[in-house]
Enzyme design. Structure first.
Site, PDB file in Angstrom:
ATOM      1  CE  LYS A   1       4.600   4.584   2.509  1.00 57.93           C
ATOM      2  NZ  LYS A   1       5.358   4.435   1.137  1.00 57.93           N
TER       3      LYS A   1
ATOM      4  CD  GLU B   1       0.155  -2.982   8.025  1.00 58.63           C
ATOM      5  OE1 GLU B   1       1.292  -3.353   8.559  1.00 58.63           O
ATOM      6  OE2 GLU B   1       0.113  -2.491   6.929  1.00 58.63           O
TER       7      GLU B   1
ATOM      8  CG  HIS C   1      12.998  -0.356  10.173  1.00 59.89           C
ATOM      9  ND1 HIS C   1      12.567  -1.460  10.012  1.00 59.89           N
ATOM     10  CD2 HIS C   1      12.928   0.135  11.266  1.00 59.89           C
ATOM     11  CE1 HIS C   1      11.923  -1.868  11.016  1.00 59.89           C
ATOM     12  NE2 HIS C   1      11.821  -0.936  11.734  1.00 59.89           N
TER      13      HIS C   1
ATOM     14  NE  ARG D   1      14.142   3.882  -3.226  1.00 60.66           N
ATOM     15  CZ  ARG D   1      13.331   3.468  -2.318  1.00 60.66           C
ATOM     16  NH1 ARG D   1      12.445   4.316  -1.925  1.00 60.66           N
ATOM     17  NH2 ARG D   1      13.670   2.618  -1.311  1.00 60.66           N
TER      18      ARG D   1
HETATM   19  C1  MV4 Z   1       5.936  -4.747   9.049  1.00 63.14           C
HETATM   20  C2  MV4 Z   1       6.571  -5.756   9.845  1.00 63.14           C
HETATM   21  C3  MV4 Z   1       5.646  -6.657  10.608  1.00 63.14           C
HETATM   22  N1  MV4 Z   1       4.284  -6.531  10.298  1.00 63.14           N
HETATM   23  N2  MV4 Z   1       4.632  -4.788   9.175  1.00 63.14           N
HETATM   24  C4  MV4 Z   1       9.721  -2.631   7.768  1.00 63.14           C
HETATM   25  C5  MV4 Z   1      10.017  -1.738   6.494  1.00 63.14           C
HETATM   26  C6  MV4 Z   1       8.729  -1.305   6.135  1.00 63.14           C
HETATM   27  N3  MV4 Z   1       8.563  -1.318   4.651  1.00 63.14           N
HETATM   28  C7  MV4 Z   1       7.701  -2.309   6.631  1.00 63.14           C
HETATM   29  N4  MV4 Z   1       8.587  -3.053   7.563  1.00 63.14           N
HETATM   30  C8  MV4 Z   1       7.873  -4.007   8.347  1.00 63.14           C
HETATM   31  N5  MV4 Z   1       6.357  -4.124   8.269  1.00 63.14           N
HETATM   32  C9  MV4 Z   1       3.887  -5.619  10.081  1.00 63.14           C
HETATM   33  N6  MV4 Z   1       2.402  -5.380  10.063  1.00 63.14           N
HETATM   34  C10 MV4 Z   1       7.806  -5.920   9.598  1.00 63.14           C
HETATM   35  C11 MV4 Z   1       8.338  -5.109   8.959  1.00 63.14           C
HETATM   36  C12 MV4 Z   1       9.832  -5.426   8.821  1.00 63.14           C
HETATM   37  C13 MV4 Z   1      10.892  -5.508  10.004  1.00 63.14           C
HETATM   38  C14 MV4 Z   1      10.574  -5.253  11.163  1.00 63.14           C
HETATM   39  C15 MV4 Z   1      11.259  -5.228  12.330  1.00 63.14           C
HETATM   40  C16 MV4 Z   1      12.368  -5.539  12.148  1.00 63.14           C
HETATM   41  C17 MV4 Z   1      13.045  -5.808  10.973  1.00 63.14           C
HETATM   42  C18 MV4 Z   1      12.193  -5.652   9.744  1.00 63.14           C
HETATM   43  C19 MV4 Z   1      12.672  -5.776   8.381  1.00 63.14           C
HETATM   44  C20 MV4 Z   1      11.769  -5.643   7.386  1.00 63.14           C
HETATM   45  C21 MV4 Z   1      10.392  -5.463   7.377  1.00 63.14           C
END
Ligand code: MV4
Length: 495
Positions: free
Chosen positions: A115, A199, A234, A291
């Site tokens: 990442k 972040e 997630h 993917r």
């Molecule tokens: C985040 C975020 C908020 N702030 N990063 C979750 C999956 C991964 N690909 C990245 N994700 C997230 N990253 C920052 N800086 C919110 C998510 C997020 C999420 C967080 C809490 C509950 C549900 C979520 C659903 C999608 C993404």
């Protein structure tokens, strides 16, 4: 390409084989001892057992699978999703064996697998990122200073993680050390790499991803977005395309960004670029999945493009025939993941034998599954039974078809996420499109599913709110209940 081995199981193995069949390509299935009688094995032209039930003794044995492929005269391997799909070493070994890996080159998988490397490359290309650290955290005190500058809450993420794995929210400076220690040790034990970064935590974003296709001649296109905000722990449960909030301008802007991300890692094949989108329309690149994704069908429905067929054409070295200008969003599509889980009890796995298994049919309904009546759900793998996908000329029609299809779906033998899906699709916040990544936590309680009748649920909720208000005014709950229930129940003034 005349014969493709699908290094996967279940619905996605069948999904890939269907496109192969349409293209006149022979298929080879691999299976574990637990999957001997699975539909994906019967669907294939040939099949080979790779080992015992546990994934690390079967579906994850890349070199053994390659060996079988060579013996069977296979010229292409499709990894599906999960298992070996984002394993750069496997992709390299397939290529070294003289077989075509249907997916990106190892260096693209590796770069996006880190990442930090992905963010560094994105930053160099002016792709918007969430404010945060650019390198792995080496010094705890430096990291704390940065966290304070960014402002709490912050997120600690594992560089080798992704998809929410190894993510930790830190609300205050006080928790910082403890959470950092946990994040590093978790990252080490889960990924063998303790690198983490910080972040700013975006508290109420939408999770939007863009589908891209890239050929080996430098042509890259995007096939619009998927809205994936409805997740729990997630794990996505409901996805749709298009998103109700993207304007044509924002769609173009995010699409162009996704294409740039694909170009900067010399991407080849089908990939997905993930973004967070804020209410004020700011968006940030999160990561790229190298993917085919579980939820790819909603993109297929609205674009008319067979993504697996495109993957195969690209792997053969053909030029993309689809031009960005030719693509147009047609209608609306929604996917519900049908898991063998009990949503009433915290989405606990609910395995069993499918005593009854009847899928919905009819206009605008697509079911991608790998099960049939009488089958036992194996405990060894992901508990997803099926993907229920609906299509309509607009969102309202797609929602109506989904609710109708949920009603037609008959599953006896385990609990499923079908009732949860109905709850989501009947929810005012979903219908109005006014939701974000907090939807499940904010609006869903397992017990909500115990009330069968939506009118009953609505009345119960409104009565509860009304009585609470009265309680606040009068201070005596019993008095409120007796008085108000007697006088207002029949007149329904509170509704
Ligand atoms: C985040 C975020 C908020 N702030 N990063 C979750 C999956 C991964 N690909 C990245 N994700 C997230 N990253 C920052 N800086 C919110 C998510 C997020 C999420 C967080 C809490 C509950 C549900 C979520 C659903 C999608 C993404």
């Amino acid at each position: 390409m005349k014969k493709i081995l699908i290094a996967n199981r279940g619905e996605i193995a069948i999904r890939v084989m269907r496109s192969c069949k349409e293209m006149g390509i022979k298929t080879v299935a691999v299976f574990s001892e637990a999957d001997r009688n699975a539909p994906h094995v019967r669907y294939a032209d040939e099949a080979v057992c790779v080992g015992p039930a546990a994934s690390n003794q079967s579906y994850l044995l890349g070199d053994k699978i390659i060996q079988f492929a060579l013996e069977m005269g296979v010229d292409g391997i499709h990894p599906g999703y999960g298992f070996l799909s984002e394993n750069a070493e496997f992709a390299q070994h397939v290529t070294d064996a003289g077989i075509t890996f249907i997916g990106p080159k190892p260096h693209a998988i590796r770069m996006m697998g880190s990442k930090l490397a992905a963010k560094e490359a994105a930053k160099a290309n002016n792709i918007p990122l969430v404010p945060g650290t650019e390198e792995a955290i080496e010094d705890r005190d430096v990291a704390k200073k940065i966290a304070e500058e960014i402002g709490f809450p912050i997120l600690i993420k594992a560089s080798a993680g992704g998809g929410g794995k190894g993510m930790r929210i830190v609300e205050t400076l006080k928790e910082f050390d403890e959470q950092m220690e946990r994040a590093v040790s978790e990252a080490k034990s889960s990924f063998g790499d303790g690198s983490v970064f910080i972040e700013k935590y975006v508290t109420s974003p939408r999770h939007i991803e863009i589908q891209v296709l890239a050929d080996t001649h430098g042509n890259v296109i995007h096939l619009f977005e998927r809205e994936c905000s409805i997740q729990r722990r997630h794990q996505k449960v409901v996805e749709e395309a298009p998103s109700v909030v993207l304007t044509p301008e924002l769609r173009k802007e995010m699409g162009d960004c996704a294409v740039q991300v694909a170009k900067l890692c010399d991407y080849v094949g089908a990939g997905t670029v993930e973004f967070l989108l804020e209410n004020n329309r700011d968006f940030y690149f999160l990561e790229m999945n190298t993917r085919l994704q579980v939820e790819h069908p909603v993109t297929e429905q609205i674009s008319g493009v067979d993504l697996v067929k495109q993957q195969i054409l690209i792997a053969r070295g053909e030029k993309l025939k689809i031009k960005q200008e030719d693509l147009k969003i047609q209608g609306h599509s929604i996917e519900l993941r049908v898991y063998a889980e009990d949503a009433v009890n915290g989405f606990l796995p609910s395995i069993g034998t499918l005593q009854t298994y009847q899928t919905p049919k009819g206009n605008g309904v697509r079911v991608d599954d790998g099960f049939e009546e009488g089958m036992e759900i194996p405990i060894y793998y992901d508990p997803m039974i099926a993907k229920l996908i609906t299509y309509g000329s607009n969102r309202t029609e797609a929602i109506g078809r989904m609710l109708r299809a949920i009603d037609e779906y008959e599953i006896v033998g385990c609990e499923t996420t079908l009732p949860f899906g109905r709850y989501v699709l009947e929810h005012e916040a979903f219908i109005s499109g006014n939701f974000d990544t907090n939807f499940v936590n904010k609006h869903f309680n397992g017990e909500d599913l115990l009330i069968e009748d939506p009118l009953e649920a609505e009345i119960a909720a409104k009565l509860a709110v009304y009585l609470m208000e009265k309680h606040k005014q009068k201070g005596n709950m019993n008095e409120v209940i007796v008085e108000e229930t007697n006088s207002k129940w029949n007149s329904r003034k509170w509704s």
